[in-house]
Write a protein that holds these residues in place. Structure first.
Motif, PDB file in Angstrom:
ATOM      1  N   MET A   1       0.822  -1.180   0.000  1.00 34.75           N
ATOM      2  CA  MET A   1       0.000   0.000   0.000  1.00 34.75           C
ATOM      3  C   MET A   1       0.876   1.257   0.000  1.00 34.75           C
ATOM      4  N   PHE A   2       1.908   1.267   0.836  1.00 36.00           N
ATOM      5  CA  PHE A   2       2.840   2.388   0.887  1.00 36.00           C
ATOM      6  C   PHE A   2       4.213   1.884   0.476  1.00 36.00           C
ATOM      7  N   LYS A   3       4.955   2.720  -0.200  1.00 37.06           N
ATOM      8  CA  LYS A   3       6.317   2.355  -0.580  1.00 37.06           C
ATOM      9  C   LYS A   3       7.283   3.383  -0.010  1.00 37.06           C
ATOM     10  N   THR A   4       8.475   2.913   0.309  1.00 34.80           N
ATOM     11  CA  THR A   4       9.503   3.797   0.825  1.00 34.80           C
ATOM     12  C   THR A   4      10.168   4.525  -0.339  1.00 34.80           C
ATOM     13  N   GLN A   5      11.096   5.404  -0.008  1.00 34.29           N
ATOM     14  CA  GLN A   5      11.836   6.108  -1.057  1.00 34.29           C
ATOM     15  C   GLN A   5      12.614   5.130  -1.930  1.00 34.29           C
ATOM     16  N   ARG A   6      12.954   3.995  -1.372  1.00 35.87           N
ATOM     17  CA  ARG A   6      13.691   2.965  -2.132  1.00 35.87           C
ATOM     18  C   ARG A   6      12.750   2.040  -2.905  1.00 35.87           C
ATOM     19  N   ARG A   7      11.461   2.371  -2.882  1.00 32.40           N
ATOM     20  CA  ARG A   7      10.435   1.606  -3.584  1.00 32.40           C
ATOM     21  C   ARG A   7      10.249   0.185  -3.045  1.00 32.40           C
ATOM     22  N   THR A   8      10.525   0.017  -1.774  1.00 32.13           N
ATOM     23  CA  THR A   8      10.281  -1.264  -1.122  1.00 32.13           C
ATOM     24  C   THR A   8       9.133  -1.082  -0.144  1.00 32.13           C
ATOM     25  N   ALA A   9       8.575  -2.166   0.305  1.00 22.85           N
ATOM     26  CA  ALA A   9       7.467  -2.089   1.262  1.00 22.85           C
ATOM     27  C   ALA A   9       7.977  -1.649   2.629  1.00 22.85           C
ATOM     28  N   PHE A  10       7.130  -0.945   3.361  1.00 26.29           N
ATOM     29  CA  PHE A  10       7.447  -0.562   4.732  1.00 26.29           C
ATOM     30  C   PHE A  10       7.524  -1.810   5.596  1.00 26.29           C
ATOM     31  N   SER A  11       8.388  -1.802   6.585  1.00 28.79           N
ATOM     32  CA  SER A  11       8.351  -2.864   7.594  1.00 28.79           C
ATOM     33  C   SER A  11       7.178  -2.540   8.510  1.00 28.79           C
ATOM     34  N   ALA A  12       6.726  -3.508   9.285  1.00 32.11           N
ATOM     35  CA  ALA A  12       5.614  -3.280  10.204  1.00 32.11           C
ATOM     36  C   ALA A  12       5.964  -2.171  11.194  1.00 32.11           C
ATOM     37  N   ASN A  13       7.203  -2.181  11.684  1.00 34.67           N
ATOM     38  CA  ASN A  13       7.633  -1.169  12.648  1.00 34.67           C
ATOM     39  C   ASN A  13       7.640   0.224  12.020  1.00 34.67           C
ATOM     40  N   THR A  14       8.158   0.346  10.810  1.00 33.18           N
ATOM     41  CA  THR A  14       8.202   1.647  10.143  1.00 33.18           C
ATOM     42  C   THR A  14       6.794   2.171   9.887  1.00 33.18           C
ATOM     43  N   LEU A  15       5.892   1.300   9.489  1.00 32.32           N
ATOM     44  CA  LEU A  15       4.521   1.718   9.241  1.00 32.32           C
ATOM     45  C   LEU A  15       3.859   2.195  10.532  1.00 32.32           C
ATOM     46  N   CYS A  16       4.077   1.486  11.640  1.00 32.00           N
ATOM     47  CA  CYS A  16       3.528   1.920  12.931  1.00 32.00           C
ATOM     48  C   CYS A  16       4.064   3.290  13.314  1.00 32.00           C
ATOM     49  N   GLN A  17       5.367   3.496  13.147  1.00 35.19           N
ATOM     50  CA  GLN A  17       5.963   4.790  13.472  1.00 35.19           C
ATOM     51  C   GLN A  17       5.399   5.898  12.582  1.00 35.19           C
ATOM     52  N   THR A  18       5.185   5.594  11.329  1.00 37.33           N
ATOM     53  CA  THR A  18       4.632   6.581  10.385  1.00 37.33           C
ATOM     54  C   THR A  18       3.215   6.971  10.775  1.00 37.33           C
ATOM     55  N   VAL A  19       2.383   5.992  11.084  1.00 35.76           N
ATOM     56  CA  VAL A  19       0.999   6.276  11.483  1.00 35.76           C
ATOM     57  C   VAL A  19       0.979   7.063  12.791  1.00 35.76           C
ATOM     58  N   ASN A  20       1.813   6.677  13.751  1.00 37.42           N
ATOM     59  CA  ASN A  20       1.872   7.405  15.020  1.00 37.42           C
ATOM     60  C   ASN A  20       2.282   8.858  14.792  1.00 37.42           C
ATOM     61  N   ALA A  21       3.223   9.088  13.906  1.00 33.60           N
ATOM     62  CA  ALA A  21       3.656  10.458  13.592  1.00 33.60           C
ATOM     63  C   ALA A  21       2.525  11.246  12.926  1.00 33.60           C
ATOM     64  N   MET A  22       1.748  10.594  12.076  1.00 31.61           N
ATOM     65  CA  MET A  22       0.611  11.266  11.431  1.00 31.61           C
ATOM     66  C   MET A  22      -0.417  11.698  12.475  1.00 31.61           C
ATOM     67  N   TYR A  23      -0.688  10.841  13.448  1.00 28.26           N
ATOM     68  CA  TYR A  23      -1.612  11.204  14.525  1.00 28.26           C
ATOM     69  C   TYR A  23      -1.079  12.414  15.300  1.00 28.26           C
ATOM     70  N   ARG A  24       0.207  12.390  15.633  1.00 30.91           N
ATOM     71  CA  ARG A  24       0.801  13.516  16.368  1.00 30.91           C
ATOM     72  C   ARG A  24       0.682  14.816  15.582  1.00 30.91           C
ATOM     73  N   ARG A  25       1.017  14.779  14.273  1.00 30.68           N
ATOM     74  CA  ARG A  25       0.932  15.979  13.437  1.00 30.68           C
ATOM     75  C   ARG A  25      -0.503  16.487  13.316  1.00 30.68           C
ATOM     76  N   ALA A  26      -1.460  15.579  13.377  1.00 29.22           N
ATOM     77  CA  ALA A  26      -2.868  15.966  13.291  1.00 29.22           C
ATOM     78  C   ALA A  26      -3.401  16.460  14.639  1.00 29.22           C
ATOM     79  N   GLY A  27      -2.565  16.376  15.679  1.00 33.96           N
ATOM     80  CA  GLY A  27      -2.981  16.836  17.000  1.00 33.96           C
ATOM     81  C   GLY A  27      -3.869  15.862  17.745  1.00 33.96           C
ATOM     82  N   ILE A  28      -3.821  14.600  17.350  1.00 35.00           N
ATOM     83  CA  ILE A  28      -4.634  13.575  18.008  1.00 35.00           C
ATOM     84  C   ILE A  28      -3.768  12.919  19.079  1.00 35.00           C
ATOM     85  N   SER A  29      -4.039  13.279  20.335  1.00 36.96           N
ATOM     86  CA  SER A  29      -3.216  12.751  21.416  1.00 36.96           C
ATOM     87  C   SER A  29      -3.739  11.391  21.885  1.00 36.96           C
ATOM     88  N   GLY A  30      -2.827  10.556  22.308  1.00 40.00           N
ATOM     89  CA  GLY A  30      -3.185   9.248  22.836  1.00 40.00           C
ATOM     90  C   GLY A  30      -3.456   8.184  21.786  1.00 40.00           C
TER      91      GLY A  30
END
Length: 85
Positions: free
Chosen positions: A1-30
């Motif tokens: 669904m998402f590809k990295t800059q190297r055009r490979t799939a995200f690892s599960a950990n990287t995807l979790c970190q990315t989603v968590n960062a999106m929540y933080r940027r959107a101001g959704i705490s917790g």
């Protein structure tokens, strides 16, 4: 669904970190990476969708796993009690 800059799939950990960062940027705490899954499953459960259908949608092999995602809320309890009338 998402590809990295190297055009490979995200690892599960990287995807979790990315989603968590999106929540933080959107101001959704917790919120955490599974908050969306929990919300999706709980919303459908509130609307009366059966746990086997929810498990299939979530990709869970066990309905026990799916049940752990369902947050019981006041609306669900009220609807259950109203069935007695």
């Amino acid at each position: 669904m998402f590809k990295t800059q190297r055009r490979t799939a995200f690892s599960a950990n990287t995807l979790c970190q990315t989603v968590n960062a999106m929540y933080r940027r959107a101001g959704i705490s917790g919120a955490i990476s599974h908050s969306g899954r929990r919300s999706f499953i709980t919303t459908l459960a509130t609307k009366g969708i059966g746990v086997r259908v929810l498990a299939s949608l979530a990709g869970h092999r066990s309905i026990a796993t799916t049940q752990a995602y369902i947050d019981v809320n006041d609306a669900m309890k009220r609807a259950a009690v109203e069935l007695i009338n």
